[in-house]
Write a protein that holds these residues in place. Structure first.
Motif, short mmCIF file in Angstrom:
data_model
loop_
_atom_site.label_atom_id
_atom_site.label_comp_id
_atom_site.label_asym_id
_atom_site.label_seq_id
_atom_site.Cartn_x
_atom_site.Cartn_y
_atom_site.Cartn_z
N PRO A 103 0.84 -1.58 -0.49
CA PRO A 103 0.35 0.30 0.40
C PRO A 103 0.88 1.20 -0.28
O PRO A 103 2.36 0.96 0.11
CB PRO A 103 -0.35 -0.23 0.86
N ASP A 104 0.31 1.87 -0.56
CA ASP A 104 1.36 3.77 -0.83
C ASP A 104 1.37 4.05 0.54
O ASP A 104 2.73 4.93 0.39
CB ASP A 104 -0.05 4.51 -1.25
N ASP A 105 0.56 3.84 1.87
CA ASP A 105 0.82 4.59 3.40
C ASP A 105 1.91 3.74 3.30
O ASP A 105 2.14 4.06 5.47
CB ASP A 105 -0.29 4.94 3.51
N GLY A 106 1.54 2.86 3.64
CA GLY A 106 3.08 1.41 3.65
C GLY A 106 2.67 0.48 5.03
O GLY A 106 2.98 0.06 6.33
N THR A 107 1.62 0.91 5.27
CA THR A 107 0.25 0.07 5.94
C THR A 107 -0.16 -1.09 5.11
O THR A 107 -0.54 -1.06 4.15
CB THR A 107 -0.44 0.90 7.00
N GLY A 108 -0.66 -1.97 6.03
CA GLY A 108 -1.24 -3.18 6.16
C GLY A 108 -0.22 -4.49 5.18
O GLY A 108 0.92 -3.93 5.31
N ASP A 109 -0.92 -5.32 4.83
CA ASP A 109 0.00 -6.26 3.99
C ASP A 109 0.23 -6.25 2.60
O ASP A 109 -0.82 -6.49 2.58
CB ASP A 109 -0.82 -7.57 3.99
N GLY A 110 1.61 -7.14 2.38
CA GLY A 110 1.67 -6.47 0.72
C GLY A 110 0.73 -7.89 -0.04
O GLY A 110 0.29 -9.12 0.37
N GLU A 111 1.04 -7.47 -1.60
CA GLU A 111 0.73 -8.66 -2.55
C GLU A 111 1.61 -9.48 -3.51
O GLU A 111 2.75 -8.76 -3.76
CB GLU A 111 -0.77 -7.95 -2.84
N LEU A 112 1.58 -10.59 -3.31
CA LEU A 112 2.44 -10.93 -4.38
C LEU A 112 2.02 -11.17 -5.91
O LEU A 112 0.63 -11.38 -5.79
CB LEU A 112 2.60 -12.11 -3.79
N LEU A 113 2.06 -10.54 -6.72
CA LEU A 113 1.51 -10.12 -8.28
C LEU A 113 2.05 -11.83 -9.29
O LEU A 113 3.04 -11.82 -9.11
CB LEU A 113 2.06 -9.22 -8.77
N SER A 114 1.15 -11.59 -10.29
CA SER A 114 1.29 -13.20 -10.79
C SER A 114 1.38 -11.78 -12.54
O SER A 114 0.79 -12.43 -13.28
CB SER A 114 0.36 -14.03 -11.01
N ASP A 115 1.14 -11.35 -12.62
CA ASP A 115 1.29 -9.65 -14.11
C ASP A 115 2.25 -10.62 -14.76
O ASP A 115 3.52 -10.74 -14.02
CB ASP A 115 1.94 -8.74 -13.71
N ALA A 116 1.62 -10.47 -15.97
CA ALA A 116 3.08 -10.66 -17.25
C ALA A 116 3.29 -9.88 -17.80
O ALA A 116 1.65 -9.35 -18.25
CB ALA A 116 2.82 -12.24 -17.82
N TRP A 117 4.10 -8.89 -18.69
CA TRP A 117 4.28 -7.81 -19.91
C TRP A 117 5.19 -9.02 -20.66
O TRP A 117 6.45 -8.77 -20.05
CB TRP A 117 4.27 -6.77 -19.16
N GLN A 118 5.07 -8.17 -21.73
CA GLN A 118 5.67 -8.57 -22.58
C GLN A 118 6.48 -7.28 -23.87
O GLN A 118 4.89 -6.26 -24.43
CB GLN A 118 5.55 -8.74 -23.88
N TRP A 119 7.23 -6.93 -23.93
CA TRP A 119 8.07 -5.43 -25.13
C TRP A 119 8.58 -5.84 -26.00
O TRP A 119 9.70 -6.79 -25.73
CB TRP A 119 8.67 -4.43 -24.11
N THR A 120 7.78 -5.51 -27.30
CA THR A 120 8.92 -5.69 -28.46
C THR A 120 9.22 -4.42 -28.84
O THR A 120 7.71 -3.71 -28.64
CB THR A 120 7.78 -6.78 -29.98
N PRO A 121 10.19 -4.15 -30.01
CA PRO A 121 10.83 -2.77 -29.87
C PRO A 121 10.18 -3.07 -31.07
O PRO A 121 10.00 -3.84 -32.32
CB PRO A 121 11.96 -2.52 -30.10
N PRO A 122 9.52 -1.18 -31.73
CA PRO A 122 8.83 -1.13 -33.07
C PRO A 122 10.35 -2.03 -34.30
O PRO A 122 11.48 -2.05 -34.17
CB PRO A 122 8.87 -0.03 -32.77
N THR A 123 10.19 -2.29 -35.21
CA THR A 123 10.77 -3.18 -36.39
C THR A 123 10.97 -1.70 -37.42
O THR A 123 10.12 -0.31 -37.58
CB THR A 123 10.03 -3.96 -37.12
#
Length: 123
Positions: A103-123
């Motif tokens: 959390p922004d304010d530093g209180t509370g529990d954190g969470e593990l993320l399962s986000d995936a992201w892919q970036w490919t440069p322009p050709t």
């Protein structure tokens, strides 16, 4: 370090004057092309050629060694508060996964993320 086209590219990490390109065929050293405007600071995120990408950081400025152009790799959309995620490259693409967020304010529990992201440069 990145090898492409018979040259060796060395990221400076300490400002634009510390890195450059070594041509082992004649033992000459050349500076990188002028960096992009903005907050580049001389520490590139990675380097790219026609076949592959290498990344030290998951976002920032990448030097396209074939064209001598700088390409900015954006932060993945969920990175505003995330850290400790993994990243790797496959061919010319960057792939990030996971991380943790608090959390922004530093209180509370954190969470593990399962986000995936892919970036490919322009050709």
């Amino acid at each position: 370090m990145f090898e492409a086209g018979g040259n060796v590219y060395l990221n400076s990490h300490f400002g634009a004057s510390g890195g450059g390109v070594l041509d082992p065929s004649d033992d000459t050293w050349h500076p990188f092309p002028p960096g992009p405007d903005g907050d580049w600071g001389g520490d590139m995120a990675g380097m790219l050629d026609d076949d592959r990408l290498t990344m030290e950081y998951a976002h920032g400025w990448v030097l396209d060694v074939a064209s001598a152009d700088w390409i900015e790799v954006p932060e993945r959309p969920s990175d505003a508060l995330a850290y400790d995620f993994s990243h790797t490259t496959v061919g010319r693409s960057l792939f990030t996964f996971g991380g943790q967020q608090w959390p922004d304010d530093g209180t509370g529990d954190g969470e593990l993320l399962s986000d995936a992201w892919q970036w490919t440069p322009p050709t």
